[in-house]
Motif scaffolding. Structure first.
Motif, PDB file in Angstrom:
ATOM      1  N   VAL A  33       7.766  10.953   3.675  1.00 16.78           N
ATOM      2  CA  VAL A  33       8.326   9.550   3.810  1.00 16.78           C
ATOM      3  C   VAL A  33       9.161   9.676   4.930  1.00 16.78           C
ATOM      4  O   VAL A  33       8.769   8.605   6.296  1.00 16.78           O
ATOM      5  CB  VAL A  33       8.805   9.291   3.015  1.00 16.78           C
ATOM      6  CG1 VAL A  33       9.432   7.919   2.622  1.00 16.78           C
ATOM      7  CG2 VAL A  33       8.284   9.769   1.884  1.00 16.78           C
ATOM      8  N   SER A  34      10.090  10.501   5.734  1.00 13.76           N
ATOM      9  CA  SER A  34      11.240  10.172   6.729  1.00 13.76           C
ATOM     10  C   SER A  34      10.135  10.573   8.197  1.00 13.76           C
ATOM     11  O   SER A  34      10.456   9.216   8.878  1.00 13.76           O
ATOM     12  CB  SER A  34      12.120  11.472   6.402  1.00 13.76           C
ATOM     13  OG  SER A  34      13.109  11.178   8.005  1.00 13.76           O
ATOM     14  N   ARG A  35       9.471  11.284   8.197  1.00 14.25           N
ATOM     15  CA  ARG A  35       9.061  11.366   9.555  1.00 14.25           C
ATOM     16  C   ARG A  35       7.731  10.185   8.938  1.00 14.25           C
ATOM     17  O   ARG A  35       8.060  10.249  10.742  1.00 14.25           O
ATOM     18  CB  ARG A  35       8.378  12.605   8.902  1.00 14.25           C
ATOM     19  CG  ARG A  35       7.404  13.707  10.326  1.00 14.25           C
ATOM     20  CD  ARG A  35       6.613  14.924   9.988  1.00 14.25           C
ATOM     21  NE  ARG A  35       5.972  15.194  11.904  1.00 14.25           N
ATOM     22  CZ  ARG A  35       6.563  15.532  12.807  1.00 14.25           C
ATOM     23  NH1 ARG A  35       8.211  16.082  12.369  1.00 14.25           N
ATOM     24  NH2 ARG A  35       5.691  16.311  13.312  1.00 14.25           N
ATOM     25  N   ALA A  36       7.204  10.184   8.875  1.00 13.39           N
ATOM     26  CA  ALA A  36       6.010   9.250   8.571  1.00 13.39           C
ATOM     27  C   ALA A  36       7.177   7.467   8.705  1.00 13.39           C
ATOM     28  O   ALA A  36       6.422   7.176   9.609  1.00 13.39           O
ATOM     29  CB  ALA A  36       5.416   8.524   7.453  1.00 13.39           C
ATOM     30  N   ASP A  53       3.672  16.285  -8.843  1.00 12.50           N
ATOM     31  CA  ASP A  53       4.998  16.180  -8.880  1.00 12.50           C
ATOM     32  C   ASP A  53       6.134  15.975  -7.862  1.00 12.50           C
ATOM     33  O   ASP A  53       7.018  15.687  -7.896  1.00 12.50           O
ATOM     34  CB  ASP A  53       5.527  17.335  -8.986  1.00 12.50           C
ATOM     35  CG  ASP A  53       4.555  18.553 -10.361  1.00 12.50           C
ATOM     36  OD1 ASP A  53       4.422  18.048 -10.937  1.00 12.50           O
ATOM     37  OD2 ASP A  53       5.162  19.563 -10.143  1.00 12.50           O
ATOM     38  N   GLY A  54       5.371  15.355  -6.891  1.00 12.96           N
ATOM     39  CA  GLY A  54       6.303  14.793  -5.648  1.00 12.96           C
ATOM     40  C   GLY A  54       6.598  14.092  -4.986  1.00 12.96           C
ATOM     41  O   GLY A  54       7.335  12.529  -4.733  1.00 12.96           O
ATOM     42  N   VAL A  55       5.944  12.747  -6.105  1.00 12.36           N
ATOM     43  CA  VAL A  55       5.104  11.462  -6.123  1.00 12.36           C
ATOM     44  C   VAL A  55       6.538  10.534  -6.009  1.00 12.36           C
ATOM     45  O   VAL A  55       6.606   9.191  -5.653  1.00 12.36           O
ATOM     46  CB  VAL A  55       3.872  10.246  -7.096  1.00 12.36           C
ATOM     47  CG1 VAL A  55       4.375   9.089  -6.924  1.00 12.36           C
ATOM     48  CG2 VAL A  55       2.632  11.621  -6.881  1.00 12.36           C
ATOM     49  N   ALA A  56       7.443  10.715  -7.523  1.00 10.73           N
ATOM     50  CA  ALA A  56       8.677  10.286  -7.713  1.00 10.73           C
ATOM     51  C   ALA A  56       9.653   9.855  -6.457  1.00 10.73           C
ATOM     52  O   ALA A  56      10.466   9.254  -6.058  1.00 10.73           O
ATOM     53  CB  ALA A  56       9.012  10.063  -8.807  1.00 10.73           C
ATOM     54  N   GLN A  57       9.872  11.201  -6.128  1.00  9.70           N
ATOM     55  CA  GLN A  57      10.917  11.541  -5.145  1.00  9.70           C
ATOM     56  C   GLN A  57      10.471  10.900  -3.613  1.00  9.70           C
ATOM     57  O   GLN A  57      11.052  10.330  -3.121  1.00  9.70           O
ATOM     58  CB  GLN A  57      11.082  13.327  -4.510  1.00  9.70           C
ATOM     59  CG  GLN A  57      11.120  13.195  -5.856  1.00  9.70           C
ATOM     60  CD  GLN A  57      11.258  15.178  -5.370  1.00  9.70           C
ATOM     61  OE1 GLN A  57      11.790  15.612  -4.050  1.00  9.70           O
ATOM     62  NE2 GLN A  57      11.773  16.141  -6.093  1.00  9.70           N
ATOM     63  N   ALA A  61      12.112   7.721  -1.893  1.00  9.20           N
ATOM     64  CA  ALA A  61      12.505   7.213  -0.511  1.00  9.20           C
ATOM     65  C   ALA A  61      11.667   6.927   0.171  1.00  9.20           C
ATOM     66  O   ALA A  61      12.189   5.874   1.244  1.00  9.20           O
ATOM     67  CB  ALA A  61      11.978   8.788   0.235  1.00  9.20           C
ATOM     68  N   GLY A  62      10.936   5.737   0.074  1.00  6.42           N
ATOM     69  CA  GLY A  62       9.871   5.097   0.190  1.00  6.42           C
ATOM     70  C   GLY A  62      10.857   3.593   0.308  1.00  6.42           C
ATOM     71  O   GLY A  62      10.664   2.885   0.717  1.00  6.42           O
ATOM     72  N   VAL A  63      11.354   3.405  -1.093  1.00  5.95           N
ATOM     73  CA  VAL A  63      12.474   2.177  -1.395  1.00  5.95           C
ATOM     74  C   VAL A  63      13.094   2.506   0.142  1.00  5.95           C
ATOM     75  O   VAL A  63      13.387   1.441   0.803  1.00  5.95           O
ATOM     76  CB  VAL A  63      12.230   1.812  -2.169  1.00  5.95           C
ATOM     77  CG1 VAL A  63      13.554   0.670  -2.673  1.00  5.95           C
ATOM     78  CG2 VAL A  63      11.097   2.072  -3.141  1.00  5.95           C
ATOM     79  N   ALA A  68       5.885   1.392   2.223  1.00  6.79           N
ATOM     80  CA  ALA A  68       5.642   1.659   1.067  1.00  6.79           C
ATOM     81  C   ALA A  68       4.453   3.133   1.153  1.00  6.79           C
ATOM     82  O   ALA A  68       3.685   3.706   1.408  1.00  6.79           O
ATOM     83  CB  ALA A  68       4.166   0.723   1.095  1.00  6.79           C
ATOM     84  N   VAL A  69       4.562   3.163  -0.153  1.00  5.20           N
ATOM     85  CA  VAL A  69       4.277   5.329  -0.556  1.00  5.20           C
ATOM     86  C   VAL A  69       3.133   4.771  -2.045  1.00  5.20           C
ATOM     87  O   VAL A  69       3.501   4.374  -2.604  1.00  5.20           O
ATOM     88  CB  VAL A  69       5.160   6.437  -1.303  1.00  5.20           C
ATOM     89  CG1 VAL A  69       4.569   7.498  -1.617  1.00  5.20           C
ATOM     90  CG2 VAL A  69       6.390   5.790  -0.148  1.00  5.20           C
ATOM     91  N   VAL A  70       2.062   5.187  -1.614  1.00  4.76           N
ATOM     92  CA  VAL A  70       1.321   4.636  -2.961  1.00  4.76           C
ATOM     93  C   VAL A  70       1.162   6.224  -3.588  1.00  4.76           C
ATOM     94  O   VAL A  70       0.546   6.960  -3.304  1.00  4.76           O
ATOM     95  CB  VAL A  70       0.218   4.638  -2.368  1.00  4.76           C
ATOM     96  CG1 VAL A  70      -1.166   4.807  -3.651  1.00  4.76           C
ATOM     97  CG2 VAL A  70      -0.539   3.723  -1.605  1.00  4.76           C
ATOM     98  N   ALA A  71       1.309   6.436  -4.900  1.00  8.17           N
ATOM     99  CA  ALA A  71       0.963   7.153  -6.355  1.00  8.17           C
ATOM    100  C   ALA A  71      -0.357   8.163  -5.484  1.00  8.17           C
ATOM    101  O   ALA A  71      -1.110   7.077  -5.834  1.00  8.17           O
ATOM    102  CB  ALA A  71       1.080   7.164  -6.928  1.00  8.17           C
ATOM    103  N   GLY A  72      -0.838   9.346  -4.921  1.00  4.26           N
ATOM    104  CA  GLY A  72      -2.009   9.885  -4.828  1.00  4.26           C
ATOM    105  C   GLY A  72      -2.294  11.173  -5.558  1.00  4.26           C
ATOM    106  O   GLY A  72      -0.665  11.921  -6.049  1.00  4.26           O
TER     107      GLY A  72
END
Length: 305
Positions: A33-36, A53-57, A61-63, A68-72
């Motif tokens: 997320v930081s790189r994005a 497993d990584g979605v919540a983290q 981080a996106g907040v 905005a980070v979509v769960a996928g």
């Protein structure tokens, strides 16, 4: 699940296909997320292989980063006997049908890792499973982890050669897995409230006729969208794929579906898969329009308080 979207996404950098250390990526969800964010991406999806497993983290981080980070997820599946990948975008990670689909695939992945290690052992490469597990961390080891192990212990010069000699299609480490079929995978994504997207259609090395049939069968199975652009793609290929999607929709007697886009980022140093390196061509309906529709539909079915 994502409920509100910026109105200017057509001019923003959007990347709806990326991987972290939760599967076979190099960066942790937070680092991803930081790189994005540093590259100007405003909307992204974490789509690790057969896991959320990584979605919540990533979303936390996106907040913090203002992205905005979509769960996928990127589901392994079969079209007949051919392995393909289906992205689930804007899913509810805790969905029971989704979790059952994940558990099945995780078990299949564990079995596959053991089979790959046995195959490599027969080639004289001892300790492959332990080495791949060490590199995978909490994730189930996949072929990229075995490739990295082969490099680290000096059997090959780089991961590309590991795939070319031992792990690529038709090689000793390319073991067949009986993944769930396409329609079942789409149903699991829909049960989690998500959109089912056919990932990177041009990567399956299909003939034009085969690809047309895949697109039409995907749409007849209630697939929602196709990944029109994956990585830095030749514009001619994009136009040809767009034409095939239109033809496939006609054959399936379905409306032309929306399009998605993503880098399929796994690690730094691959410019053709860098986060945010993708854009949809003008005039194409984006997949996130479906999320607006979903939001309206959910509101219309919400009972009054």
């Amino acid at each position: 699940m994502l409920r509100t979207l910026s109105t200017d996404l057509n001019t923003d950098l959007v990347d709806l296909h990326s991987h972290s250390t939760a599967s076979d990526g190099i960066l942790s969800p937070v680092q991803l997320v930081s790189r994005a964010k540093s590259l100007g991406v405003t909307l992204m999806a974490l789509t690790d292989h057969d896991t959320v497993d990584g979605v919540a983290q990533a979303q936390c981080a996106g907040v913090q980063a203002g992205i905005a980070v979509v769960a996928g997820i990127e589901f392994s599946t079969l079209w007949g006997r051919r392995p393909i990948h289906i992205l689930g975008l804007n899913i509810e990670p805790a969905s029971e049908p989704l979790q059952r689909a994940i558990e099945l695939r995780q078990a299949l992945r564990c079995e596959r890792a053991e089979r790959i290690a046995r195959q490599l052992h027969q080639c004289g490469f001892h300790g492959a499973l332990e080495g791949a597990r060490a590199l995978a961390g909490s994730a189930v080891p996949g072929r990229p982890h075995f490739a990295r192990w082969l490099v680290e212990v000096g059997h090959v010069a780089d991961s590309a050669r590991a795939f070319k000699r031992y792990l690529g299609a038709g090689k000793v480490g390319d073991v067949r897995v009986e993944w769930p079929q396409l329609a079942e995978t789409i149903d699991a994504i829909h049960a989690a409230g998500g959109c089912a997207v056919l990932a990177h259609p041009l990567k399956y090395r299909l003939t034009r006729t085969q690809l047309l049939r895949l697109i039409s069968e995907f749409l007849r199975s209630d697939g929602d969208a196709l990944e029109l652009v994956c990585g830095r793609q030749n514009p001619v290929q994009t136009r040809e794929l767009s034409t095939l999607i239109t033809s496939g929709a006609k054959a399936a007697q379905r409306p032309v579906p929306p399009s998605s886009l993503g880098s399929d980022f796994h690690q730094p140093g691959q410019a053709w898969r860098e986060l945010g390196c993708v854009r949809l061509p003008p005039g194409v309906e984006p997949v996130w329009n479906l999320w607006h529709t979903l939001h309206r539909d959910l509101q219309s079915h919400t009972p009054p308080l």
